[in-house]
Design a protein around this motif. Structure first.
Motif, short mmCIF file in Angstrom:
data_model
loop_
_atom_site.label_atom_id
_atom_site.label_comp_id
_atom_site.label_asym_id
_atom_site.label_seq_id
_atom_site.Cartn_x
_atom_site.Cartn_y
_atom_site.Cartn_z
N ILE A 114 30.85 -82.55 -0.70
CA ILE A 114 31.48 -82.78 -2.01
C ILE A 114 32.99 -82.87 -1.82
O ILE A 114 33.58 -82.09 -1.07
CB ILE A 114 31.15 -81.64 -2.99
N GLN A 115 33.60 -83.81 -2.50
CA GLN A 115 35.06 -83.87 -2.61
C GLN A 115 35.42 -83.86 -4.09
O GLN A 115 34.76 -84.52 -4.90
CB GLN A 115 35.62 -85.14 -1.97
N VAL A 116 36.43 -83.11 -4.44
CA VAL A 116 36.86 -83.01 -5.84
C VAL A 116 38.32 -83.44 -5.93
O VAL A 116 39.18 -82.86 -5.26
CB VAL A 116 36.69 -81.57 -6.38
N HIS A 117 38.58 -84.46 -6.75
CA HIS A 117 39.93 -84.95 -6.95
C HIS A 117 40.32 -84.72 -8.41
O HIS A 117 39.60 -85.17 -9.31
CB HIS A 117 40.03 -86.44 -6.62
N ALA A 118 41.40 -84.03 -8.62
CA ALA A 118 41.87 -83.76 -9.98
C ALA A 118 42.92 -84.79 -10.37
O ALA A 118 43.74 -85.20 -9.55
CB ALA A 118 42.45 -82.35 -10.06
N LYS A 119 42.86 -85.22 -11.63
CA LYS A 119 43.82 -86.20 -12.14
C LYS A 119 44.98 -85.47 -12.81
O LYS A 119 44.78 -84.57 -13.61
CB LYS A 119 43.13 -87.13 -13.13
N GLU A 120 46.17 -85.88 -12.44
CA GLU A 120 47.37 -85.25 -12.99
C GLU A 120 48.20 -86.32 -13.68
O GLU A 120 48.76 -87.20 -13.06
CB GLU A 120 48.18 -84.60 -11.86
N ASN A 121 48.23 -86.26 -15.01
CA ASN A 121 49.06 -87.17 -15.80
C ASN A 121 49.42 -86.46 -17.10
O ASN A 121 49.14 -85.28 -17.27
CB ASN A 121 48.33 -88.50 -16.06
N LYS A 122 50.02 -87.18 -18.02
CA LYS A 122 50.47 -86.53 -19.25
C LYS A 122 49.32 -86.05 -20.11
O LYS A 122 49.47 -85.12 -20.91
CB LYS A 122 51.39 -87.46 -20.04
N GLU A 123 48.15 -86.68 -19.97
CA GLU A 123 46.98 -86.24 -20.74
C GLU A 123 46.20 -85.13 -20.03
O GLU A 123 45.55 -84.32 -20.67
CB GLU A 123 46.03 -87.41 -21.01
N SER B 126 35.06 -72.49 -17.15
CA SER B 126 36.16 -72.37 -16.19
C SER B 126 35.64 -71.98 -14.82
O SER B 126 36.08 -72.52 -13.79
CB SER B 126 37.19 -71.35 -16.68
N CYS B 127 34.72 -71.03 -14.77
CA CYS B 127 34.16 -70.60 -13.48
C CYS B 127 33.35 -71.73 -12.84
O CYS B 127 33.36 -71.90 -11.62
CB CYS B 127 33.29 -69.36 -13.66
N PHE B 128 32.66 -72.50 -13.66
CA PHE B 128 31.88 -73.63 -13.16
C PHE B 128 32.81 -74.64 -12.48
O PHE B 128 32.55 -75.10 -11.36
CB PHE B 128 31.12 -74.29 -14.31
N ILE B 129 33.91 -74.99 -13.17
CA ILE B 129 34.86 -75.95 -12.62
C ILE B 129 35.56 -75.39 -11.39
O ILE B 129 35.72 -76.06 -10.37
CB ILE B 129 35.89 -76.35 -13.69
N GLY B 130 35.99 -74.12 -11.48
CA GLY B 130 36.65 -73.50 -10.33
C GLY B 130 35.73 -73.43 -9.12
O GLY B 130 36.14 -73.69 -7.98
N GLY B 131 34.45 -73.10 -9.35
CA GLY B 131 33.48 -73.05 -8.27
C GLY B 131 33.25 -74.41 -7.65
O GLY B 131 33.09 -74.54 -6.42
N GLY C 108 35.47 -76.74 -7.52
CA GLY C 108 36.66 -76.98 -6.71
C GLY C 108 36.60 -76.29 -5.36
O GLY C 108 36.99 -76.86 -4.33
N ILE C 109 36.07 -75.06 -5.34
CA ILE C 109 35.93 -74.33 -4.08
C ILE C 109 34.92 -75.02 -3.17
O ILE C 109 35.14 -75.16 -1.96
CB ILE C 109 35.52 -72.87 -4.37
N LEU C 110 33.80 -75.49 -3.75
CA LEU C 110 32.80 -76.21 -2.95
C LEU C 110 33.38 -77.47 -2.33
O LEU C 110 32.95 -77.90 -1.26
CB LEU C 110 31.60 -76.58 -3.83
N GLY C 111 34.34 -78.07 -3.02
CA GLY C 111 34.93 -79.31 -2.53
C GLY C 111 36.10 -79.09 -1.58
O GLY C 111 36.77 -80.05 -1.19
N GLY C 112 36.35 -77.82 -1.21
CA GLY C 112 37.47 -77.52 -0.32
C GLY C 112 37.25 -78.06 1.09
O GLY C 112 36.11 -78.27 1.54
N ARG D 8 44.72 -73.32 -10.13
CA ARG D 8 44.79 -71.98 -10.74
C ARG D 8 43.41 -71.33 -10.79
O ARG D 8 43.25 -70.15 -10.47
CB ARG D 8 45.38 -72.11 -12.16
N LEU D 9 42.38 -72.09 -11.19
CA LEU D 9 41.03 -71.54 -11.25
C LEU D 9 40.54 -71.10 -9.88
O LEU D 9 39.94 -70.04 -9.72
CB LEU D 9 40.06 -72.58 -11.84
#
Length: 221
Positions: free
Chosen positions: A37-46, A19-24, A26-30, A55-56
């Motif tokens: 770095i750019q971080v795009h999260a996918k939001e769907n039913k899965e 979780s910290c790895f992923i959250g970090g 995301g912060i680097l991609g801010g 949240r992280l």
């Protein structure tokens, strides 16, 4: 436009630092970071990736640890870096369900999980130096066995990728068939991340990390 695309699955038992790895990441991609770095999260039913990543990042920005998960979540992210796209799949497990969920690496039981592991170009394994590699725990048999159990869970995923279940029937045909399959298998690309480096001052480079890994977890290495 990026022209190289890779699929990466992140592995690790509970409290390994996923979780910290992923959250970090995301912060680097801010937008306020000049990291490339750019971080795009996918939001769907899965995948509730956008909500999960937000949240992280909030916890880490507030200098708090993310709380333990209560449900199994499959999170999909795309990381853009120069001319590459890295599609990250991250499975977050509640408690010790990592071991249980890995028993479901079957298309009939958990299609999303099966496809993620089966189609990955790389497996990125996150290991806590104390609980996964049993470094600095003295002679405690319980902690040693815990580390071995967690290592075995990761190895189970690697074996599943190298020897797909659809080959099981042919394995029964005899040793020659097994040898043929051994020659045909494609070893997965594996990256190892030793997390919580602040607890391991002896690690100053990736070579130091590899040497520590080789000496402290030789069978797994």
């Amino acid at each position: 436009m990026p022209d190289h695309r890779f699929k990466v699955v992140i592995l690790g038992s509970t409290a390994a630092g996923k979780s910290c790895f992923i959250g970090g990441l995301g912060i680097l991609g801010g937008a306020d970071r000049d990291s490339g770095i750019q971080v795009h999260a996918k939001e769907n039913k899965e995948s509730k990736g956008l909500e999960y990543l937000k949240r992280l990042k909030t916890f880490l920005n507030n200098q708090e640890w993310p709380p333990p998960s209560h449900t199994t979540e499959i999170i999909d992210l795309s990381v853009f870096y120069h001319d590459k796209i890295i599609d990250l799949t991250f499975v977050d497990y509640p408690g010790k369900d990592f071991l249980e969920e890995l028993s479901k690496l079957d298309s009939e039981k958990n299609l999303a999980l099966f496809n993620a592991y089966n189609n990955a170009d790389f497996l990125l394994v996150l290991l806590d130096p104390k609980i996964d590699l049993n470094i600095g725990n003295g002679d405690s048999l319980a902690l040693k066995n815990q580390a071995l159990d967690r290592q075995e869970a990761v190895l189970q995923v690697i074996r599943e990728k190298m020897f797909p279940k659809n080959n099981e029937s042919s394995f029964k045909a005899g040793w020659n068939t097994i040898k043929d399959k051994l020659q045909e298998r494609i070893p997965p690309n594996i990256g190892i991340v030793i997390t919580k480096k602040d607890q391991m001052p002896q690690i100053k480079s990736s070579k130091d990390a590899e040497n520590l890994f080789r000496t402290e977890a030789p069978q797994f290495y």
